[in-house]
Enzyme design. Sequence first.
Site, PDB file in Angstrom:
ATOM      1  CE  LYS A 233       5.276   0.101  -1.424  1.00 22.01           C
ATOM      2  NZ  LYS A 233       4.554   0.738  -2.475  1.00 22.01           N
TER       3      LYS A 233
ATOM      4  CE  LYS B  20      -1.426  -6.786  -5.923  1.00 21.53           C
ATOM      5  NZ  LYS B  20      -2.609  -5.933  -5.839  1.00 21.53           N
TER       6      LYS B  20
ATOM      7  CE  LYS C  97      -3.087  -2.765   1.672  1.00 23.67           C
ATOM      8  NZ  LYS C  97      -3.512  -1.621   0.926  1.00 23.67           N
TER       9      LYS C  97
HETATM   10  P1  AMP Z   1      -1.525   0.829  -1.345  1.00 22.29           P
HETATM   11  O1  AMP Z   1      -1.191   0.666   0.087  1.00 22.29           O
HETATM   12  O2  AMP Z   1      -0.600   0.069  -2.234  1.00 22.29           O
HETATM   13  O3  AMP Z   1      -2.976   0.632  -1.675  1.00 22.29           O
HETATM   14  O4  AMP Z   1      -1.183   2.326  -1.694  1.00 22.29           O
HETATM   15  C1  AMP Z   1      -2.076   3.412  -1.786  1.00 22.29           C
HETATM   16  C2  AMP Z   1      -1.292   4.645  -2.217  1.00 22.29           C
HETATM   17  O5  AMP Z   1      -0.274   4.968  -1.249  1.00 22.29           O
HETATM   18  C3  AMP Z   1      -0.549   4.457  -3.550  1.00 22.29           C
HETATM   19  O6  AMP Z   1      -0.634   5.652  -4.298  1.00 22.29           O
HETATM   20  C4  AMP Z   1       0.881   4.175  -3.136  1.00 22.29           C
HETATM   21  O7  AMP Z   1       1.794   4.571  -4.100  1.00 22.29           O
HETATM   22  C5  AMP Z   1       1.023   4.990  -1.850  1.00 22.29           C
HETATM   23  N1  AMP Z   1       1.987   4.323  -0.929  1.00 22.29           N
HETATM   24  C6  AMP Z   1       1.818   3.123  -0.334  1.00 22.29           C
HETATM   25  N2  AMP Z   1       2.878   2.821   0.457  1.00 22.29           N
HETATM   26  C7  AMP Z   1       3.740   3.862   0.361  1.00 22.29           C
HETATM   27  C8  AMP Z   1       5.016   4.163   0.944  1.00 22.29           C
HETATM   28  N3  AMP Z   1       5.612   3.344   1.801  1.00 22.29           N
HETATM   29  N4  AMP Z   1       5.609   5.330   0.612  1.00 22.29           N
HETATM   30  C9  AMP Z   1       5.005   6.187  -0.234  1.00 22.29           C
HETATM   31  N5  AMP Z   1       3.811   5.972  -0.815  1.00 22.29           N
HETATM   32  C10 AMP Z   1       3.180   4.830  -0.529  1.00 22.29           C
END
Ligand code: AMP
Length: 345
Positions: free
Chosen positions: A207, A124, A210
């Site tokens: 993956k 980051k 957002k």
């Molecule tokens: P974040 O969007 O990084 O804040 O992710 C919040 C939670 O969702 C975390 O525990 C990530 O590991 C899970 N997560 C985010 N994107 C994915 C994805 N494409 N597939 C599976 N888990 C996800």
Amino acid sequence: MTTDRASAAANDRPRVFSGIQPTSGSFHLGNYLGAVRQWVDMQDTHDTFYCVVDQHAITVEQDPAQLRENTRVSAAQLLGAGLDPERCTLFVQSHAPEHAQLAWVMNCITGFGEAARMTQFKDKSAKQGNDHTSVGLFTYPDLMVADILLYQADEVPVGEDQRQHLELSRTLAERFNHRYGQTFTVPTAFIPKATAKIYDLQDPGVKMSKSASSPKGIVNLLDDAKTSAKKFKSAVTDTETVIRYDEEGKPGVSNLLRIHSAMSGQTVEQLEAHFEGKMYGALKTELAELFVEWVTPFQRRTNEFLDDPAALDKVLAQGAEKARAVAGPTLAAAYERIGFLASRH
Ligand code: AMP
Ligand code: TRP
């Protein structure tokens, strides 16, 4: 309270802590299948503490009104997805000041080099440049360690990207215990396999996230269900016509099968048999229907909480109270061991 466990009934269950950042208005399907669903399931088997980590969110600049809104929407979605305040403790991080307090202690037992080796920080900060990187982003993992250790968590469900932060929490728990006497449970990471990664519907090589370049491959849980159904129907597949699981050769179809399996409870093998001789359209249509069937009551429950802010505030206030009943004594023990003079006021 004579015990640090939230309820006597939950006493013999392993303790779980996890957190999610309120950095977007709607969770996407990857957040749900990769994280939130495990949280919901673990309520039946574990003593669970779940936290909307607003203090982590401000490690990058946030618009205040937006942060407040996203915090509410995140909590409402967690409840909409099936977190039950009777069976888990759901709260907002900044409502429990012990998190920031223990984070300071963790900062002071973390080596500068040790923190500088955290790959998420390196990635980051490299992207943003040093002048746009806050010190908060640097110490982010120590706040996460404090979150976990305050609750004496045995298991921490997280995505693969958080593995290194979990290692740090183990290292710091052991370091503190070694220097000052047994104080913290050493936690383990719980990283689910099958649904661990959900991929972008338009670009199944990356993956679902957002921060994707286009919203077309992201299924947001709060979007109009018809819009999401269309996204499933126009998902990128391949030029073959066989519905077969093959991550390398058929990433698009495999992603759809994985999502179907996670939502329907059928195994991938059962789905391959079920779709034998059928075209991709059949898989997409069925998946769209499954999703709409699930998301409709999810949205209704989420909106009930969003339409009644007083009820949501009450759930979060009670959650914070339950959380602090556990976090307070842990912090007090840590303060005492480290040599802080007891405060008598
Ligand atoms: P974040 O969007 O990084 O804040 O992710 C919040 C939670 O969702 C975390 O525990 C990530 O590991 C899970 N997560 C985010 N994107 C994915 C994805 N494409 N597939 C599976 N888990 C996800
Ligand atoms: N850093 C985690 C993420 O981005 C969120 C988080 C904060 C967390 N504190 C936590 C996860 C404690 C588990 C335990 O996904």
